[in-house]
Design a protein around this motif. Sequence first.
Motif, PDB file in Angstrom:
ATOM      1  N   GLU A  40     -12.052 -11.515  59.905  1.00 14.98           N
ATOM      2  CA  GLU A  40     -12.465 -10.933  61.181  1.00 14.98           C
ATOM      3  C   GLU A  40     -13.818 -11.507  61.573  1.00 14.98           C
ATOM      4  O   GLU A  40     -14.782 -11.458  60.795  1.00 14.98           O
ATOM      5  CB  GLU A  40     -12.572  -9.411  61.065  1.00 14.98           C
ATOM      6  N   THR A  41     -13.913 -12.069  62.790  1.00 12.71           N
ATOM      7  CA  THR A  41     -15.213 -12.517  63.290  1.00 12.71           C
ATOM      8  C   THR A  41     -15.883 -11.357  64.016  1.00 12.71           C
ATOM      9  O   THR A  41     -15.237 -10.647  64.791  1.00 12.71           O
ATOM     10  CB  THR A  41     -15.078 -13.716  64.249  1.00 12.71           C
ATOM     11  N   VAL A  42     -17.173 -11.156  63.744  1.00  7.75           N
ATOM     12  CA  VAL A  42     -17.916 -10.058  64.367  1.00  7.75           C
ATOM     13  C   VAL A  42     -19.166 -10.621  65.025  1.00  7.75           C
ATOM     14  O   VAL A  42     -19.792 -11.560  64.509  1.00  7.75           O
ATOM     15  CB  VAL A  42     -18.293  -8.974  63.323  1.00  7.75           C
ATOM     16  N   PRO A  43     -19.557 -10.067  66.190  1.00  7.39           N
ATOM     17  CA  PRO A  43     -20.721 -10.590  66.912  1.00  7.39           C
ATOM     18  C   PRO A  43     -22.033 -10.182  66.255  1.00  7.39           C
ATOM     19  O   PRO A  43     -22.201  -9.023  65.856  1.00  7.39           O
ATOM     20  CB  PRO A  43     -20.584  -9.970  68.305  1.00  7.39           C
ATOM     21  N   ILE A  44     -22.958 -11.133  66.152  1.00  5.53           N
ATOM     22  CA  ILE A  44     -24.290 -10.846  65.621  1.00  5.53           C
ATOM     23  C   ILE A  44     -25.320 -11.565  66.476  1.00  5.53           C
ATOM     24  O   ILE A  44     -25.003 -12.520  67.189  1.00  5.53           O
ATOM     25  CB  ILE A  44     -24.450 -11.287  64.142  1.00  5.53           C
ATOM     26  N   THR A  54     -15.335 -10.375  56.641  1.00  6.48           N
ATOM     27  CA  THR A  54     -16.010 -10.372  57.942  1.00  6.48           C
ATOM     28  C   THR A  54     -16.946 -11.566  58.033  1.00  6.48           C
ATOM     29  O   THR A  54     -17.724 -11.842  57.116  1.00  6.48           O
ATOM     30  CB  THR A  54     -16.807  -9.085  58.140  1.00  6.48           C
ATOM     31  N   VAL A  55     -16.873 -12.282  59.151  1.00  3.35           N
ATOM     32  CA  VAL A  55     -17.681 -13.483  59.378  1.00  3.35           C
ATOM     33  C   VAL A  55     -18.489 -13.281  60.650  1.00  3.35           C
ATOM     34  O   VAL A  55     -17.921 -13.080  61.728  1.00  3.35           O
ATOM     35  CB  VAL A  55     -16.805 -14.741  59.509  1.00  3.35           C
ATOM     36  N   GLY A  56     -19.801 -13.315  60.536  1.00  7.43           N
ATOM     37  CA  GLY A  56     -20.670 -13.079  61.680  1.00  7.43           C
ATOM     38  C   GLY A  56     -20.994 -14.349  62.442  1.00  7.43           C
ATOM     39  O   GLY A  56     -21.277 -15.389  61.861  1.00  7.43           O
ATOM     40  N   ILE A  76     -28.713 -14.537  57.830  1.00  8.90           N
ATOM     41  CA  ILE A  76     -28.408 -14.698  56.408  1.00  8.90           C
ATOM     42  C   ILE A  76     -28.555 -13.361  55.687  1.00  8.90           C
ATOM     43  O   ILE A  76     -27.843 -13.061  54.724  1.00  8.90           O
ATOM     44  CB  ILE A  76     -29.288 -15.783  55.782  1.00  8.90           C
ATOM     45  N   GLY A  77     -29.479 -12.511  56.181  1.00  7.10           N
ATOM     46  CA  GLY A  77     -29.682 -11.198  55.582  1.00  7.10           C
ATOM     47  C   GLY A  77     -28.443 -10.315  55.646  1.00  7.10           C
ATOM     48  O   GLY A  77     -28.246  -9.446  54.787  1.00  7.10           O
ATOM     49  N   VAL A 116     -21.676 -15.709  57.335  1.00  4.04           N
ATOM     50  CA  VAL A 116     -22.135 -15.991  58.696  1.00  4.04           C
ATOM     51  C   VAL A 116     -22.028 -17.499  58.910  1.00  4.04           C
ATOM     52  O   VAL A 116     -22.004 -18.278  57.954  1.00  4.04           O
ATOM     53  CB  VAL A 116     -23.595 -15.533  58.949  1.00  4.04           C
ATOM     54  N   VAL A 117     -21.975 -17.898  60.177  1.00  6.50           N
ATOM     55  CA  VAL A 117     -21.926 -19.320  60.525  1.00  6.50           C
ATOM     56  C   VAL A 117     -23.132 -19.643  61.388  1.00  6.50           C
ATOM     57  O   VAL A 117     -23.417 -18.953  62.372  1.00  6.50           O
ATOM     58  CB  VAL A 117     -20.619 -19.675  61.257  1.00  6.50           C
TER      59      VAL A 117
END
Length: 334
Positions: free
Chosen positions: A162-166, A138-140, A174-175, A185-186
């Motif tokens: 899977e990209t997920v919204p943050i 998972t990539v936020g 980063i947490g 995360v990006v």
Amino acid sequence: MNNPAGAPKGREELRSESAPPLRLGTRRSKLATAQSGMVAEQVRQLTGRDVELVEITTYGDVSRENLAQIGGTGVFVSALRDALLAGDIDFAVHSLKDLPTAAPEGLTLAAIPVREDPRDALVARDGLTFESLPPGATVGTGSPRRAAQLNAWARSHGLNVETVPIRGNVDTRIGYVTSGKLDAVVLAAAGLNRIGRIAEATELIAADAVLPAPGQGALAVECAASNPELAAQLAGLDDPLTRIAVTAERSLLAALEAGCSAPVGALADLVADGQTSELRLRGVVGTTDGTSLVQMSITGPVPASDDEARALGRELAAEMLAKGAAGLMGERAL
């Protein structure tokens, strides 16, 4: 060194004693105050006047909704602009990528300082790069632009991510990785650089893989048009090449009739051709699932003016629209 009793005072010393501090409006986040503090020090050197930060809360800071849902254009800058027009602050510092492309009435974009690294950065567990993420990772990201290109990158390399919204500040994002909630995360590399956390990035993502947001890595210094003297002083911070590059990028965005929350990436940079340099402008528009992308570029002489830079952006936008870019921008939600 202290001024000896009775000795004449220097011009800068007299100015700093007679003039009140300049009030610099900034968002409250750690990143915003860090970059505003950098500009404040530069303004002190330019003007000989003290500068005090005035922290202002914007709608984008308090809303927890997805940026695409709240209409991301201007949500981080409107309160600062209102304070400028009301005379509550003397100038403001914005992340340029957050600025709407339409010029505001009564305000002047006095300076665009030298740009930081415009690329995106991956912060992943176990030192992983994007292509080494395990199946199901998972990539936020809070950006439709990033989601579109990351998903397209994954598809082209047979990656199951899977990209997920943050939402949230740098610490919060980063947490998600350090707590194990997400694999990666990006974020913008410029932000990590400015708060001294770039070492936590496990990969600086090449623009060939993911184009940044128009204006990413650049700052905007804005003041009231009714204060031409201050505008002229702040212009000492301006970097002409950065201004030309981001003007072309933002012109592309405007010509596509897209806001800063749309899945649009753009980057203008110099390319060397023998003894001369040209400006290459790249643009991308895509659906957030990564199934459809329109990605094109245009190269020409380095523009000699903002008008020439805008023309370059409009030219590329016209070519992208002819290839179907408009139909891809309707799908903005992550």
